[in-house]
Design an enzyme around this catalytic site. Structure first.
Site, short mmCIF file in Angstrom:
data_model
loop_
_atom_site.label_atom_id
_atom_site.label_comp_id
_atom_site.label_asym_id
_atom_site.label_seq_id
_atom_site.Cartn_x
_atom_site.Cartn_y
_atom_site.Cartn_z
N LYS A 75 0.28 -4.51 -6.34
CA LYS A 75 -1.21 -4.50 -6.71
C LYS A 75 -1.23 -4.36 -8.24
O LYS A 75 -2.32 -5.03 -8.81
CB LYS A 75 -1.71 -2.97 -6.13
CG LYS A 75 -1.88 -3.14 -4.49
CD LYS A 75 -2.57 -1.59 -4.02
CE LYS A 75 -2.63 -1.75 -2.42
NZ LYS A 75 -3.36 -0.58 -2.19
N GLU A 87 -14.57 -4.70 -12.49
CA GLU A 87 -14.59 -3.16 -13.15
C GLU A 87 -13.77 -2.17 -12.22
O GLU A 87 -13.16 -1.28 -13.02
CB GLU A 87 -16.02 -2.76 -13.66
CG GLU A 87 -16.50 -3.16 -14.44
CD GLU A 87 -18.02 -2.71 -14.88
OE1 GLU A 87 -18.20 -1.44 -14.23
OE2 GLU A 87 -19.08 -3.45 -15.54
N ALA A 140 -1.96 6.36 -4.34
CA ALA A 140 -3.12 6.28 -3.33
C ALA A 140 -4.64 7.02 -3.47
O ALA A 140 -5.33 7.01 -3.22
CB ALA A 140 -2.85 6.57 -1.88
N VAL A 163 1.44 18.91 -11.56
CA VAL A 163 0.15 19.08 -12.26
C VAL A 163 -0.26 17.97 -13.29
O VAL A 163 -1.37 17.53 -13.69
CB VAL A 163 -0.08 20.47 -12.72
CG1 VAL A 163 0.47 20.94 -14.15
CG2 VAL A 163 -1.78 20.49 -13.08
N ARG A 165 0.41 14.95 -13.32
CA ARG A 165 0.14 13.54 -12.83
C ARG A 165 -1.54 13.85 -12.47
O ARG A 165 -2.23 12.79 -12.65
CB ARG A 165 0.98 13.48 -11.26
CG ARG A 165 2.18 12.82 -11.47
CD ARG A 165 2.99 12.43 -10.49
NE ARG A 165 2.72 11.13 -10.02
CZ ARG A 165 2.98 10.35 -8.85
NH1 ARG A 165 3.18 11.20 -7.89
NH2 ARG A 165 2.52 9.22 -8.69
N ILE A 225 -6.05 10.12 4.18
CA ILE A 225 -5.90 8.69 4.16
C ILE A 225 -4.69 8.27 4.77
O ILE A 225 -4.75 7.00 5.00
CB ILE A 225 -5.72 8.22 2.59
CG1 ILE A 225 -4.79 8.63 1.93
CG2 ILE A 225 -7.13 8.73 1.91
CD1 ILE A 225 -4.63 7.94 0.54
N TYR A 227 -2.79 7.49 8.17
CA TYR A 227 -3.27 7.53 9.58
C TYR A 227 -2.24 7.28 10.66
O TYR A 227 -2.65 7.11 11.95
CB TYR A 227 -4.40 6.21 9.71
CG TYR A 227 -3.68 4.86 9.27
CD1 TYR A 227 -3.46 4.27 8.08
CD2 TYR A 227 -3.13 4.07 10.15
CE1 TYR A 227 -3.05 3.24 7.68
CE2 TYR A 227 -2.65 2.83 9.96
CZ TYR A 227 -2.59 2.47 8.59
OH TYR A 227 -1.83 1.31 8.39
N GLY A 248 -7.75 8.68 8.85
CA GLY A 248 -7.82 7.92 7.94
C GLY A 248 -7.68 6.06 8.36
O GLY A 248 -7.83 5.47 7.54
P1 ATR Z 1 1.06 7.05 -3.23
O1 ATR Z 1 1.26 5.95 -4.24
O2 ATR Z 1 1.42 6.39 -1.83
O3 ATR Z 1 0.32 8.02 -3.34
P2 ATR Z 1 3.36 8.58 -4.49
O4 ATR Z 1 2.73 7.98 -5.88
O5 ATR Z 1 4.61 8.91 -4.19
O6 ATR Z 1 2.59 7.87 -3.31
O7 ATR Z 1 2.50 9.99 -4.26
C1 ATR Z 1 2.80 10.75 -3.25
C2 ATR Z 1 1.97 11.83 -3.44
O8 ATR Z 1 2.33 13.04 -2.42
C3 ATR Z 1 2.15 12.79 -4.81
O9 ATR Z 1 0.72 13.36 -5.04
C4 ATR Z 1 3.19 13.78 -4.49
O10 ATR Z 1 3.12 14.83 -5.40
P3 ATR Z 1 3.84 14.74 -6.73
O11 ATR Z 1 3.00 13.97 -7.67
O12 ATR Z 1 4.19 16.13 -7.29
O13 ATR Z 1 5.15 13.95 -6.48
C5 ATR Z 1 2.72 14.14 -3.04
N1 ATR Z 1 3.97 14.77 -2.43
C6 ATR Z 1 4.93 13.81 -1.83
N2 ATR Z 1 5.92 14.78 -1.19
C7 ATR Z 1 5.55 16.08 -1.31
C8 ATR Z 1 6.03 17.36 -1.10
N3 ATR Z 1 7.01 17.61 -0.50
N4 ATR Z 1 5.28 18.69 -1.63
C9 ATR Z 1 4.00 18.36 -2.28
N5 ATR Z 1 3.50 17.14 -2.88
C10 ATR Z 1 4.39 15.99 -2.33
#
Ligand code: ATR
Length: 285
Positions: A75, A87, A140, A163, A165, A225, A227, A248
């Site tokens: 993407k 945009e 996502a 936090v 991110r 989101i 599903y 979702g």
């Molecule tokens: P995507 O692009 O599909 O959203 P990603 O970038 O890997 O995938 O993000 C996954 C999300 O799930 C993130 O918000 C991640 O939290 P972190 O940014 O702290 O990694 C969250 N996530 C995944 N596993 C988790 C867990 N065991 N506990 C809390 N949050 C989790």
């Protein structure tokens, strides 16, 4: 069939790596059949090292496609390589829908429109309150944050294990967006009208954390989101606690609408038969 139908059979694709799990061919195939349109839509796997060449062949017409969908991990590259990203894509830094117009490759991102159209269809009034909580700050979550901000929510609270991110997204999407660590969840849920899970927690049978939704407004909506499964552990908990839930799947179906219209010239409808078709496919795998 008249001549124009015989000679004009637009071809569209979904590309990703891998792409074989994509349900987009089922969705677009259903609409082509329902609308009795000539044309085709196929999965077209492209490895990351071949993506730039694929875009060249798309633009010069040698690939034979009028456009298509782009999924993980392409993407961001699709956005960078398009001639005219819109945009929405610009702000997200990612595009999921491409089409050719006068020899130029145009790009948009339809995930946010899919998200809002799903809620509009399944729970009208979902946007009546000011405060929304977005759980997760991964790739996502971006289109979702953009969509709720553009819909007019006044306070968007992004809660994430990491936090930093969440803070990056608050910086990207403007002053209505606030970043919080997971420990702040109960506090930000207070008087919220919408909770959106964008994390992978609870996906494919994985465990999900226990969440007490009771600080939310009594007519609040909880959506996910993810599903697979349709009723994720987060949605099941919210329902048990008496809240309205929206799954979702409709986001996937509705995000496909704008692309189909661009490539095949008719606006398709998301109906219960399509939903049932995808659910049946999910049960097979
Ligand atoms: P995507 O692009 O599909 O959203 P990603 O970038 O890997 O995938 O993000 C996954 C999300 O799930 C993130 O918000 C991640 O939290 P972190 O940014 O702290 O990694 C969250 N996530 C995944 N596993 C988790 C867990 N065991 N506990 C809390 N949050 C989790």
């Amino acid at each position: 069939m008249d001549d124009s139908r015989e000679t004009h059979r637009p071809k569209a694709f979904v590309t990703g790596f891998p792409v074989k799990h994509s349900r987009s061919p089922l969705i677009h195939g259903y609409w082509l059949k329902m609308l009795d349109l000539p044309g085709s839509y196929q999965a077209h796997e492209v490895a990351p090292e071949g993506f730039a060449d694929f875009i060249v062949s798309l633009r010069n017409g040698s690939a034979g496609f009028v456009g298509g969908n782009v999924t993980i991990p392409h993407k961001e590259m699709a956005f960078k390589l398009a001639d005219q990203p819109d945009e929405l894509s610009e702000e997200l830094g990612a595009s999921n829908t491409l089409w050719l117009e006068d020899g130029k490759l145009l790009a948009t991102n339809t995930d946010g429109r899919g998200f809002t159209a799903n809620l509009d269809e399944r729970h009208p009034g979902w946007d009546r309150h000011d405060r929304v909580v977005v759980f997760g700050a991964g790739g996502a979550s971006r289109a979702v944050i953009q969509a709720v901000r553009d819909r007019g929510f006044k306070e968007i609270h992004v809660v994430n294990r990491t936090v930093e991110r969440a803070q990056e997204l608050a910086d990207r999407f403007g002053p209505k967006v606030h970043a919080h660590p997971t420990a702040a969840l109960a506090e930000v849920l207070t008087r919220a009208g919408l909770f959106i899970n964008t994390t992978s927690l609870g996906m494919d049978g994985e465990a999900a954390p226990a969440i007490d939704f009771s600080p939310m407004l009594s007519d609040a909506v909880v959506t996910d989101i993810v599903y697979v499964p349709l009723k994720t552990p987060i949605l099941a908990q919210a329902e048990e606690q008496g809240f309205a839930i929206v799954d979702g799947l409709g986001m996937l179906l509705h995000q496909a609408v704008p692309g189909f219209e661009k490539w095949f010239g008719r606006r398709p409808v998301v109906d219960e038969t399509l939903r049932a078709l995808i659910i049946a496919d999910m049960e097979k795998h």
